[in-house]
Design an enzyme around this catalytic site. Structure first.
Site, PDB file in Angstrom:
ATOM      1  CB  CYS A 342      -0.957  -0.028   1.196  1.00 37.13           C
ATOM      2  SG  CYS A 342      -2.343   1.135   1.039  1.00 37.13           S
ATOM      3  CG  HIS A 471      -3.783  -3.782   2.790  1.00 38.27           C
ATOM      4  ND1 HIS A 471      -2.836  -3.337   3.683  1.00 38.27           N
ATOM      5  CD2 HIS A 471      -4.370  -2.673   2.276  1.00 38.27           C
ATOM      6  CE1 HIS A 471      -2.854  -2.008   3.714  1.00 38.27           C
ATOM      7  NE2 HIS A 471      -3.776  -1.587   2.871  1.00 38.27           N
ATOM      8  CD  GLU A 473      -1.483  -6.715   4.859  1.00 36.98           C
ATOM      9  OE1 GLU A 473      -1.771  -5.558   5.210  1.00 36.98           O
ATOM     10  OE2 GLU A 473      -0.868  -6.976   3.812  1.00 36.98           O
TER      11      GLU A 473
END
Length: 533
Positions: A342, A471, A473
């Site tokens: 990001c 993102h 994750e």
């Protein structure tokens, strides 16, 4: 639909999330379809605009009971089949004023869905003061009394403790909390959180749910739990170590990067390495820190230089951004494995523009609206003018524009990926040709080709210099690590090229599952490919 509500008492951060996910894991291993909801009472109209260091005032949504019932039935798999069980984690601590409206909503909710479809797990603390060494039950008794006073009666009391519960303590909690001894579950400290599902399984939690909620559980070998045990055992035997420098602005509170840390742990475990995270406050890398606090400055740079790989995660605000750019510059020049997520990707664009394109004032308009080279600009997706409304939120599709991409190969050589976004600013698409000519490639873009989603440096210039606007994750799983993070760990451990030459396959001893992110039980497979579902 069956509902399992997880509440917590005595202290915050007691482990409700781990309990909720562990319950979901063992139920999935039984062949059931499971979904989950997290309700956080610390929310506001737009909680995402607050610093992770802050607590915020509550904003309660209307008709929460109907929302839960509606959300619980949303299919979470591609097959579109409705889940059978919804595990609901209610954040906060019982007794806090913030969670009172939610507790009352679930008090009413239990009657709406009927007793046979609703179960409450209460997670509490059993402290053991070092002065006496005795396990104390009074905090748990008080917490359960508080919960009962608010209209919810726990079906299972899960006791967090540093050592296994003594039988006398278990019986005392049973006596004064009005539950059977079998309903008091010991959740003692373990070597790895991945052992918690096994801990619950050994104490008969599945059998209790089967009887209490009348679950259709078949008695058959549970391959997923076997694989989970293999993974847990292996996590305790890791010898080799890999260090990652996490360069951010909220490093004093590591929970600010909880998802990022878990994604790194998943990837490290997949390559049989212990993970060492070196937390670096990005402001400490900036020149003014050298003048004001030289010791802190040199310590930060020593951590950065000694790490095997570098990660710059997402964030907002100008503080510390120049330090992040310094870290990115060092990673690029020294050919250190780098992943920018990001804001980390956006700052990688700024760094390259300044030092390779000669645009010394290149910046994001978030930090310098007057920059003559705005390489990152505000591109709102909707509702311009309202801070939270300008964010690009949720799952979006990214199209790979070339087959010559490391990240594409790590995803399984797919044509596109669907990943979650949370950002407001984008790389300026009008300037992308300047970067491409210097070996800085935008290998992934949105469907319209207007938003730059993935950056990579030429492989001949850098072993792993990757940035993603989304993102990744958020979709990483213990037995299915996120490809961008997995690539960072592979390269940091010196294993990326070997992995790619083997066709992006893990060795058989590293094999677990390629369906760990779904709501359905696992299936036996011969090999695990780190690919997009």
């Amino acid at each position: 639909m069956k509902y399992i509500l997880v509440t917590g008492g005595v202290i915050s951060g007691i482990g409700k999330g781990i309990i909720a996910s562990s319950v979901g894991t063992i139920l999935k291993s039984c062949g059931l379809r499971v979904t989950a909801i997290k309700i956080d009472p610390y929310i506001n109209i737009d909680a995402g605009t607050f610093s992770p260091y802050e607590h915020v005032v509550p904003h309660i949504t209307d008709a929460i009971q109907e929302w839960v019932m509606r959300q619980a039935r949303v299919p979470v798999d591609d097959d579109g089949v409705e889940p059978q069980i919804c595990v609901i984690e209610l954040g906060g601590t019982v007794g806090d004023i913030e969670s009172m409206p939610f507790i009352e909503a679930f008090r009413q909710f239990q009657f709406k869905v009927k007793r046979e479809n609703f179960c409450n797990i209460h997670v509490s603390l059993v402290p053991q003061p070092s002065a006496t060494g005795e396990q104390k039950t009074k905090p748990t008794q008080n917490s359960v009394r508080e919960l009962r006073g608010l209209g919810l009666s726990p079906d299972l009391i899960m006791c967090r403790c540093s050592t296994p519960l003594e039988n006398s303590v278990k019986e005392k909690i049973s006596m004064f909390c009005h539950v059977e001894p079998e309903q008091v579950i010991c959740v003692a400290d373990v070597s790895s959180i991945y052992r918690v599902p096994l801990l619950l399984e050994d104490q008969g939690v599945v059998g209790y749910f089967c009887q209490r909620l009348d679950l259709p559980i078949e008695t058959r070998p549970r391959k997923m739990l076997t694989k989970w045990k293999e993974m847990s055992d292996r996590s305790d035997r890791l010898l080799e170590q890999c260090s990652i420098a996490l360069v951010g602005k909220y490093t004093k509170f590591t929970d600010s990067y909880a998802s990022v840390i878990k994604a790194l742990e998943h990837s490290a475990l997949a390559i049989n390495h212990k993970l060492e995270i070196k937390y670096i406050d990005s402001a400490d890398l900036e020149p003014n820190t050298l003048t004001e606090e030289p010791v802190k400055y040199h310590e930060a740079w020593q951590k950065l230089c000694s790490a095997d790989g570098i990660l710059v995660p997402g964030g907002f605000g100008v503080r510390g951004t120049e330090g992040k750019i310094q870290a990115i510059n060092w990673a690029r020049k020294q050919k250190k494995p780098f992943l920018g997520v990001c804001l980390g990707m956006q700052l990688a664009v700024c760094e390259f523009a300044r030092n390779m394109l000669g645009w010394e004032d290149a910046n994001s308009t978030e930090f310098d609206p007057e920059s003559k080279h705005p390489v990152v600009i505000d591109m709102p997706e909707h509702n311009p003018g309202q801070m939270g409304g300008t964010m690009r939120l949720g799952k979006r599709r990214t199209i790979f524009k070339t087959t010559n991409s490391i990240l594409r190969r790590l995803y399984g050589d797919v044509e596109y990926v669907d990943e979650r976004h949370r950002h407001r600013f984008e790389v300026n698409p009008e300037l992308k040709e300047h970067f491409e000519g210097k070996g800085f490639h935008f290998v992934g873009q949105d469907i319209e080709g207007e938003r730059m989603e993935i950056i990579e440096l030429d492989g001949k210039n850098h072993p792993y210099f990757v940035g993603v606007q989304y993102h990744p994750e958020f979709t990483s799983r213990p037995i299915k690590p996120s490809p961008p993070y997995f690539g960072l760990l592979l390269t940091s451990a010196g294993k990326l090229q070997s992995y790619l030459h083997k066709g992006c396959r893990l060795s058989p001893r590293d094999t677990y599952s390629d369906r760990s992110g779904s709501s359905t039980p696992d299936s036996e497979i011969a090999e695990c490919s780190i690919s997009q579902e």
